[in-house]
Design an enzyme around this catalytic site. Sequence first.
Site, PDB file in Angstrom:
ATOM      1  N   PHE A  97       0.850  -1.192   0.000  1.00  0.00           N
ATOM      2  CA  PHE A  97       0.000   0.000   0.000  1.00  0.00           C
ATOM      3  C   PHE A  97       0.890   1.248   0.000  1.00  0.00           C
ATOM      4  O   PHE A  97       1.867   1.331   0.760  1.00  0.00           O
ATOM      5  CB  PHE A  97      -0.866  -0.048   1.263  1.00  0.00           C
ATOM      6  CG  PHE A  97      -1.822   1.098   1.416  1.00  0.00           C
ATOM      7  CD1 PHE A  97      -3.072   1.059   0.808  1.00  0.00           C
ATOM      8  CD2 PHE A  97      -1.489   2.196   2.188  1.00  0.00           C
ATOM      9  CE1 PHE A  97      -3.969   2.114   0.972  1.00  0.00           C
ATOM     10  CE2 PHE A  97      -2.379   3.251   2.353  1.00  0.00           C
ATOM     11  CZ  PHE A  97      -3.618   3.211   1.747  1.00  0.00           C
ATOM     12  N   ASN A 197      -3.119   2.165  10.784  1.00  0.00           N
ATOM     13  CA  ASN A 197      -3.911   2.558   9.613  1.00  0.00           C
ATOM     14  C   ASN A 197      -4.340   1.255   8.947  1.00  0.00           C
ATOM     15  O   ASN A 197      -3.672   0.746   8.057  1.00  0.00           O
ATOM     16  CB  ASN A 197      -3.085   3.416   8.659  1.00  0.00           C
ATOM     17  CG  ASN A 197      -3.826   3.694   7.368  1.00  0.00           C
ATOM     18  OD1 ASN A 197      -5.051   3.570   7.310  1.00  0.00           O
ATOM     19  ND2 ASN A 197      -3.099   4.044   6.319  1.00  0.00           N
ATOM     20  N   PRO A 198      -5.456   0.683   9.405  1.00  0.00           N
ATOM     21  CA  PRO A 198      -5.864  -0.630   8.876  1.00  0.00           C
ATOM     22  C   PRO A 198      -6.637  -0.463   7.568  1.00  0.00           C
ATOM     23  O   PRO A 198      -6.993   0.655   7.185  1.00  0.00           O
ATOM     24  CB  PRO A 198      -6.797  -1.130   9.984  1.00  0.00           C
ATOM     25  CG  PRO A 198      -7.454   0.115  10.486  1.00  0.00           C
ATOM     26  CD  PRO A 198      -6.417   1.223  10.381  1.00  0.00           C
TER      27      PRO A 198
HETATM   28  C1  LIG Z   1      -4.242   0.648   4.515  1.00  0.00           C
HETATM   29  S1  LIG Z   1      -2.798  -0.337   4.532  1.00  0.00           S
HETATM   30  C2  LIG Z   1      -1.797   0.661   5.610  1.00  0.00           C
HETATM   31  C3  LIG Z   1      -0.318   0.409   5.532  1.00  0.00           C
HETATM   32  C4  LIG Z   1       0.509   1.399   6.345  1.00  0.00           C
HETATM   33  N1  LIG Z   1       0.187   1.301   7.757  1.00  0.00           N
HETATM   34  C5  LIG Z   1       0.297   2.816   5.864  1.00  0.00           C
HETATM   35  O1  LIG Z   1      -0.320   3.601   6.595  1.00  0.00           O
HETATM   36  O2  LIG Z   1       0.730   3.143   4.765  1.00  0.00           O
HETATM   37  C6  LIG Z   1      -3.331  -1.677   5.571  1.00  0.00           C
HETATM   38  C7  LIG Z   1      -2.310  -2.784   5.798  1.00  0.00           C
HETATM   39  O3  LIG Z   1      -2.920  -3.780   6.661  1.00  0.00           O
HETATM   40  C8  LIG Z   1      -2.491  -5.051   6.265  1.00  0.00           C
HETATM   41  N2  LIG Z   1      -3.487  -6.021   6.753  1.00  0.00           N
HETATM   42  C9  LIG Z   1      -4.716  -6.292   6.232  1.00  0.00           C
HETATM   43  N3  LIG Z   1      -5.348  -7.207   6.957  1.00  0.00           N
HETATM   44  C10 LIG Z   1      -4.520  -7.532   7.980  1.00  0.00           C
HETATM   45  C11 LIG Z   1      -4.619  -8.446   9.069  1.00  0.00           C
HETATM   46  N4  LIG Z   1      -5.705  -9.180   9.263  1.00  0.00           N
HETATM   47  N5  LIG Z   1      -3.574  -8.535   9.932  1.00  0.00           N
HETATM   48  C12 LIG Z   1      -2.465  -7.771   9.750  1.00  0.00           C
HETATM   49  N6  LIG Z   1      -2.318  -6.894   8.734  1.00  0.00           N
HETATM   50  C13 LIG Z   1      -3.339  -6.780   7.853  1.00  0.00           C
HETATM   51  C14 LIG Z   1      -2.431  -4.957   4.759  1.00  0.00           C
HETATM   52  O4  LIG Z   1      -1.641  -5.981   4.205  1.00  0.00           O
HETATM   53  C15 LIG Z   1      -1.854  -3.540   4.571  1.00  0.00           C
HETATM   54  O5  LIG Z   1      -0.446  -3.584   4.524  1.00  0.00           O
END
Ligand SMILES: C[S@@+](CC[C@H](N)C(=O)[O-])C[C@H]1O[C@@H](n2cnc3c(N)ncnc32)[C@H](O)[C@@H]1O
Length: 298
Positions: A97, A197-198
Amino acid sequence: MTESQPRTQPSLRVDLAEATTRLAAAGVESPRADAEQLAAYVLGISRSRLVLADWQDGARDQFLALLARRELREPLQHIVGSTGFRYLELLVGPGVFIPRPETESLVEWAISAIRPDGRPLIVDLCTGSGAIALSLAYELPRAIVHAVERDSDALVWTRRNIESIGVPVALHQLDITGDVAAALPDLAGRVDLVISNPPYVPADETVEPEVGDHDPQIALWAGADGLDLVRAVERVARGLLRPGGLVVVEHSDRHGETAPAVFRGWDEVADHRDLAGRDRFVTARMPLTKQRGSSTGQ
Ligand SMILES: C[S@@+](CC[C@H](N)C(=O)[O-])C[C@H]1O[C@@H](n2cnc3c(N)ncnc32)[C@H](O)[C@@H]1O
Protein backbone atom coordinates in the site's frame (compact mmCIF):
# COMPACT_ATOMS: atom_id res chain seq x y z
CA MET A 1 11.74 22.00 -42.69
CA THR A 2 13.95 20.88 -45.62
CA GLU A 3 15.53 17.41 -45.53
CA SER A 4 19.02 18.81 -44.88
CA GLN A 5 17.97 20.67 -41.70
CA PRO A 6 18.61 18.82 -38.39
CA ARG A 7 15.49 17.65 -36.54
CA THR A 8 15.04 19.45 -33.22
CA GLN A 9 13.10 17.77 -30.43
CA PRO A 10 10.38 19.73 -28.61
CA SER A 11 11.54 21.57 -25.52
CA LEU A 12 10.83 20.36 -22.01
CA ARG A 13 8.37 23.25 -21.61
CA VAL A 14 6.37 22.18 -24.66
CA ASP A 15 6.39 18.52 -23.58
CA LEU A 16 5.23 19.39 -20.06
CA ALA A 17 2.25 21.31 -21.44
CA GLU A 18 1.38 18.40 -23.76
CA ALA A 19 1.84 15.84 -20.97
CA THR A 20 -0.43 17.85 -18.67
CA THR A 21 -3.16 17.81 -21.31
CA ARG A 22 -2.77 14.06 -21.82
CA LEU A 23 -2.86 13.25 -18.10
CA ALA A 24 -5.87 15.50 -17.53
CA ALA A 25 -7.70 13.72 -20.37
CA ALA A 26 -6.84 10.38 -18.71
CA GLY A 27 -8.52 11.56 -15.48
CA VAL A 28 -5.36 12.10 -13.41
CA GLU A 29 -6.21 14.38 -10.50
CA SER A 30 -3.04 16.51 -10.50
CA PRO A 31 -1.84 16.37 -14.13
CA ARG A 32 0.69 19.22 -14.10
CA ALA A 33 2.28 18.12 -10.82
CA ASP A 34 2.55 14.52 -12.02
CA ALA A 35 4.04 15.54 -15.39
CA GLU A 36 6.61 17.69 -13.61
CA GLN A 37 7.49 14.94 -11.15
CA LEU A 38 8.08 12.47 -13.98
CA ALA A 39 10.28 14.97 -15.82
CA ALA A 40 12.23 15.79 -12.66
CA TYR A 41 12.65 12.06 -11.99
CA VAL A 42 14.12 11.25 -15.42
CA LEU A 43 16.37 14.33 -15.32
CA GLY A 44 17.51 13.54 -11.76
CA ILE A 45 16.69 17.02 -10.47
CA SER A 46 14.13 18.52 -8.10
CA ARG A 47 10.85 19.85 -9.49
CA SER A 48 11.81 23.41 -8.58
CA ARG A 49 14.80 23.23 -10.98
CA LEU A 50 12.73 22.24 -14.02
CA VAL A 51 12.30 25.88 -14.98
CA LEU A 52 16.04 26.08 -15.78
CA ALA A 53 16.30 22.64 -17.42
CA ASP A 54 15.81 21.03 -20.82
CA TRP A 55 16.04 17.48 -22.17
CA GLN A 56 19.41 15.79 -22.30
CA ASP A 57 20.53 12.52 -23.89
CA GLY A 58 17.68 9.98 -23.83
CA ALA A 59 15.67 11.71 -21.10
CA ARG A 60 12.80 12.71 -23.40
CA ASP A 61 12.21 9.14 -24.62
CA GLN A 62 12.31 7.89 -21.03
CA PHE A 63 9.85 10.61 -19.98
CA LEU A 64 7.43 9.69 -22.78
CA ALA A 65 7.55 6.03 -21.78
CA LEU A 66 6.80 6.83 -18.13
CA LEU A 67 4.09 9.29 -19.16
CA ALA A 68 2.34 6.51 -21.08
CA ARG A 69 2.34 4.37 -17.92
CA ARG A 70 0.89 7.22 -15.84
CA GLU A 71 -1.71 7.83 -18.53
CA LEU A 72 -2.89 4.26 -17.88
CA ARG A 73 -3.33 5.33 -14.22
CA GLU A 74 -0.36 3.45 -12.80
CA PRO A 75 0.42 5.31 -9.56
CA LEU A 76 3.17 7.90 -9.83
CA GLN A 77 4.79 6.40 -6.73
CA HIS A 78 5.11 2.99 -8.39
CA ILE A 79 6.65 4.57 -11.49
CA VAL A 80 9.31 6.46 -9.53
CA GLY A 81 9.64 3.67 -6.92
CA SER A 82 9.27 5.71 -3.75
CA THR A 83 7.18 8.21 -1.83
CA GLY A 84 7.78 10.79 0.87
CA PHE A 85 6.22 10.31 4.30
CA ARG A 86 7.04 12.91 6.94
CA TYR A 87 10.89 12.97 7.05
CA LEU A 88 11.39 9.67 5.22
CA GLU A 89 11.56 8.49 1.62
CA LEU A 90 9.96 5.03 1.51
CA LEU A 91 10.37 2.41 -1.20
CA VAL A 92 7.07 1.29 -2.71
CA GLY A 93 5.87 -0.84 -5.62
CA PRO A 94 3.41 -3.58 -6.53
CA GLY A 95 2.49 -5.59 -3.42
CA VAL A 96 2.45 -2.79 -0.86
CA PHE A 97 0.00 0.00 0.00
CA ILE A 98 1.30 3.46 -0.90
CA PRO A 99 1.42 5.59 2.28
CA ARG A 100 -0.94 8.58 2.12
CA PRO A 101 -0.33 12.12 3.39
CA GLU A 102 -3.39 11.98 5.69
CA THR A 103 -1.73 9.20 7.72
CA GLU A 104 0.99 11.67 8.68
CA SER A 105 -1.57 13.33 11.01
CA LEU A 106 -1.79 10.18 13.14
CA VAL A 107 1.97 10.15 13.62
CA GLU A 108 1.86 13.85 14.51
CA TRP A 109 -0.85 13.20 17.11
CA ALA A 110 1.05 10.22 18.56
CA ILE A 111 4.29 12.16 18.90
CA SER A 112 2.55 15.03 20.68
CA ALA A 113 0.70 12.60 22.99
CA ILE A 114 3.79 10.70 24.07
CA ARG A 115 6.13 11.99 26.81
CA PRO A 116 9.33 13.06 25.01
CA ASP A 117 11.59 12.00 27.89
CA GLY A 118 10.27 8.44 28.19
CA ARG A 119 11.13 5.22 26.42
CA PRO A 120 7.70 4.39 25.00
CA LEU A 121 6.75 0.92 23.84
CA ILE A 122 4.82 1.29 20.57
CA VAL A 123 3.04 -1.21 18.30
CA ASP A 124 2.02 -0.34 14.70
CA LEU A 125 -0.66 -2.77 13.52
CA CYS A 126 -1.04 -3.30 9.74
CA THR A 127 2.30 -1.65 9.01
CA GLY A 128 2.49 -2.16 5.20
CA SER A 129 5.55 -0.24 3.97
CA GLY A 130 6.41 0.51 7.61
CA ALA A 131 5.59 4.21 7.16
CA ILE A 132 4.16 4.75 10.65
CA ALA A 133 6.52 2.47 12.56
CA LEU A 134 9.62 3.82 10.83
CA SER A 135 8.56 7.45 11.28
CA LEU A 136 7.99 6.90 14.99
CA ALA A 137 11.31 5.10 15.38
CA TYR A 138 13.04 7.88 13.45
CA GLU A 139 11.39 10.80 15.22
CA LEU A 140 11.36 9.24 18.71
CA PRO A 141 14.80 7.61 18.85
CA ARG A 142 14.24 6.40 22.43
CA ALA A 143 11.04 4.54 21.51
CA ILE A 144 10.88 0.75 21.17
CA VAL A 145 8.82 0.11 18.07
CA HIS A 146 7.17 -3.13 16.96
CA ALA A 147 5.33 -3.51 13.64
CA VAL A 148 2.76 -6.15 12.68
CA GLU A 149 1.77 -7.16 9.14
CA ARG A 150 -0.03 -10.21 7.76
CA ASP A 151 0.75 -10.07 4.05
CA SER A 152 3.99 -11.67 2.80
CA ASP A 153 4.15 -9.42 -0.28
CA ALA A 154 3.88 -6.29 1.86
CA LEU A 155 6.51 -7.62 4.24
CA VAL A 156 9.08 -7.67 1.43
CA TRP A 157 8.71 -3.88 1.26
CA THR A 158 8.63 -3.42 5.04
CA ARG A 159 11.97 -5.20 5.28
CA ARG A 160 13.43 -3.16 2.42
CA ASN A 161 12.40 0.05 4.16
CA ILE A 162 13.71 -1.00 7.56
CA GLU A 163 17.01 -1.80 5.84
CA SER A 164 17.17 1.43 3.82
CA ILE A 165 16.05 3.81 6.61
CA GLY A 166 18.26 2.04 9.14
CA VAL A 167 16.26 2.59 12.34
CA PRO A 168 15.29 -0.30 14.64
CA VAL A 169 11.79 -1.72 14.17
CA ALA A 170 10.90 -5.25 15.31
CA LEU A 171 8.75 -6.85 12.62
CA HIS A 172 6.16 -9.59 13.25
CA GLN A 173 4.16 -11.47 10.61
CA LEU A 174 0.75 -11.82 12.26
CA ASP A 175 -2.93 -11.67 11.38
CA ILE A 176 -4.54 -9.13 13.70
CA THR A 177 -7.87 -10.91 13.51
CA GLY A 178 -6.10 -13.69 15.46
CA ASP A 179 -4.89 -13.47 19.04
CA VAL A 180 -2.06 -10.96 18.66
CA ALA A 181 -1.64 -10.39 22.40
CA ALA A 182 -1.05 -14.15 22.81
CA ALA A 183 1.34 -14.13 19.83
CA LEU A 184 3.34 -11.29 21.43
CA PRO A 185 3.31 -12.46 25.08
CA ASP A 186 6.15 -10.15 26.15
CA LEU A 187 4.12 -7.12 25.06
CA ALA A 188 0.65 -7.99 26.42
CA GLY A 189 -0.51 -5.37 28.91
CA ARG A 190 2.72 -3.34 28.63
CA VAL A 191 2.37 -1.23 25.48
CA ASP A 192 2.15 2.58 25.75
CA LEU A 193 0.76 3.25 22.27
CA VAL A 194 -1.02 1.14 19.64
CA ILE A 195 -1.25 2.92 16.30
CA SER A 196 -2.82 1.65 13.10
CA ASN A 197 -3.91 2.56 9.61
CA PRO A 198 -5.86 -0.63 8.88
CA PRO A 199 -7.87 -1.45 5.74
CA TYR A 200 -11.14 0.50 5.98
CA VAL A 201 -12.84 0.78 2.59
CA PRO A 202 -16.51 -0.32 2.82
CA ALA A 203 -17.49 -3.04 0.34
CA ASP A 204 -19.86 -0.75 -1.60
CA GLU A 205 -17.35 2.05 -2.22
CA THR A 206 -15.86 2.85 -5.64
CA VAL A 207 -12.16 3.68 -5.71
CA GLU A 208 -9.88 5.34 -8.28
CA PRO A 209 -7.97 3.04 -10.70
CA GLU A 210 -4.66 3.89 -9.01
CA VAL A 211 -6.12 2.43 -5.80
CA GLY A 212 -8.32 -0.44 -6.99
CA ASP A 213 -5.90 -1.75 -9.62
CA HIS A 214 -2.60 -1.17 -7.82
CA ASP A 215 -2.92 -1.08 -4.02
CA PRO A 216 -3.17 -4.64 -2.65
CA GLN A 217 -6.78 -5.73 -2.13
CA ILE A 218 -5.93 -6.87 1.40
CA ALA A 219 -4.90 -3.30 2.22
CA LEU A 220 -8.23 -1.81 1.19
CA TRP A 221 -11.41 -3.75 1.88
CA ALA A 222 -12.79 -4.23 5.36
CA GLY A 223 -16.28 -5.69 5.21
CA ALA A 224 -19.71 -4.24 4.57
CA ASP A 225 -19.28 -1.19 6.81
CA GLY A 226 -15.49 -0.89 6.41
CA LEU A 227 -14.97 -1.32 10.16
CA ASP A 228 -14.00 -5.01 10.40
CA LEU A 229 -10.32 -4.20 10.92
CA VAL A 230 -11.01 -1.18 13.17
CA ARG A 231 -12.87 -3.61 15.42
CA ALA A 232 -9.90 -6.01 15.27
CA VAL A 233 -7.49 -3.18 16.19
CA GLU A 234 -9.71 -2.24 19.16
CA ARG A 235 -9.65 -5.84 20.42
CA VAL A 236 -5.89 -6.24 19.92
CA ALA A 237 -5.18 -2.86 21.55
CA ARG A 238 -7.19 -3.97 24.58
CA GLY A 239 -4.88 -6.96 24.92
CA LEU A 240 -1.63 -5.09 24.36
CA LEU A 241 -2.03 -1.72 26.10
CA ARG A 242 -1.12 -0.99 29.71
CA PRO A 243 -3.77 0.78 31.78
CA GLY A 244 -3.68 4.43 30.65
CA GLY A 245 -2.10 3.48 27.30
CA LEU A 246 -3.24 5.14 24.07
CA VAL A 247 -4.67 3.89 20.79
CA VAL A 248 -4.90 5.83 17.52
CA VAL A 249 -6.64 4.38 14.47
CA GLU A 250 -7.21 5.83 11.00
CA HIS A 251 -10.64 5.45 9.42
CA SER A 252 -12.57 6.52 6.34
CA ASP A 253 -14.18 9.96 6.23
CA ARG A 254 -17.51 8.10 6.44
CA HIS A 255 -16.59 6.76 9.91
CA GLY A 256 -16.48 9.96 11.97
CA GLU A 257 -19.18 8.62 14.29
CA THR A 258 -19.09 4.86 13.81
CA ALA A 259 -15.33 4.38 14.44
CA PRO A 260 -15.41 6.18 17.83
CA ALA A 261 -18.45 4.03 18.73
CA VAL A 262 -16.20 0.93 18.42
CA PHE A 263 -14.27 2.29 21.44
CA ARG A 264 -17.22 2.32 23.82
CA GLY A 265 -15.97 1.77 27.38
CA TRP A 266 -12.59 3.40 26.73
CA ASP A 267 -11.59 6.77 28.23
CA GLU A 268 -11.04 10.02 26.32
CA VAL A 269 -12.52 8.75 23.06
CA ALA A 270 -12.14 11.49 20.44
CA ASP A 271 -12.34 11.77 16.70
CA HIS A 272 -9.96 13.96 14.67
CA ARG A 273 -9.88 15.54 11.23
CA ASP A 274 -7.05 15.49 8.72
CA LEU A 275 -5.52 18.60 7.12
CA ALA A 276 -8.23 18.55 4.46
CA GLY A 277 -10.86 18.86 7.21
CA ARG A 278 -12.19 15.30 6.80
CA ASP A 279 -12.96 12.96 9.72
CA ARG A 280 -9.86 10.77 9.72
CA PHE A 281 -8.81 9.08 12.98
CA VAL A 282 -10.04 8.06 16.39
CA THR A 283 -8.01 8.12 19.61
CA ALA A 284 -8.79 6.61 23.01
CA ARG A 285 -7.15 5.82 26.32
CA MET A 286 -7.25 2.43 28.03
CA PRO A 287 -9.11 2.84 31.33
CA LEU A 288 -6.88 2.66 34.40
CA THR A 289 -9.03 -0.23 35.62
CA LYS A 290 -8.56 -2.42 32.62
CA GLN A 291 -11.37 -4.61 31.34
CA ARG A 292 -9.04 -7.12 29.70
CA GLY A 293 -10.65 -9.81 27.64
CA SER A 294 -14.18 -8.42 27.81
CA SER A 295 -15.52 -6.71 24.74
CA THR A 296 -15.91 -3.06 25.70
CA GLY A 297 -16.32 -2.05 22.11
CA GLN A 298 -19.40 -3.84 20.87
C1 LIG B 1 -4.24 0.65 4.52
S1 LIG B 1 -2.80 -0.34 4.53
C2 LIG B 1 -1.80 0.66 5.61
C3 LIG B 1 -0.32 0.41 5.53
C4 LIG B 1 0.51 1.40 6.35
N1 LIG B 1 0.19 1.30 7.76
C5 LIG B 1 0.30 2.82 5.86
O1 LIG B 1 -0.32 3.60 6.59
O2 LIG B 1 0.73 3.14 4.77
C6 LIG B 1 -3.33 -1.68 5.57
C7 LIG B 1 -2.31 -2.78 5.80
O3 LIG B 1 -2.92 -3.78 6.66
C8 LIG B 1 -2.49 -5.05 6.26
N2 LIG B 1 -3.49 -6.02 6.75
C9 LIG B 1 -4.72 -6.29 6.23
N3 LIG B 1 -5.35 -7.21 6.96
C10 LIG B 1 -4.52 -7.53 7.98
C11 LIG B 1 -4.62 -8.45 9.07
N4 LIG B 1 -5.71 -9.18 9.26
N5 LIG B 1 -3.57 -8.53 9.93
C12 LIG B 1 -2.46 -7.77 9.75
N6 LIG B 1 -2.32 -6.89 8.73
C13 LIG B 1 -3.34 -6.78 7.85
C14 LIG B 1 -2.43 -4.96 4.76
O4 LIG B 1 -1.64 -5.98 4.21
C15 LIG B 1 -1.85 -3.54 4.57
O5 LIG B 1 -0.45 -3.58 4.52
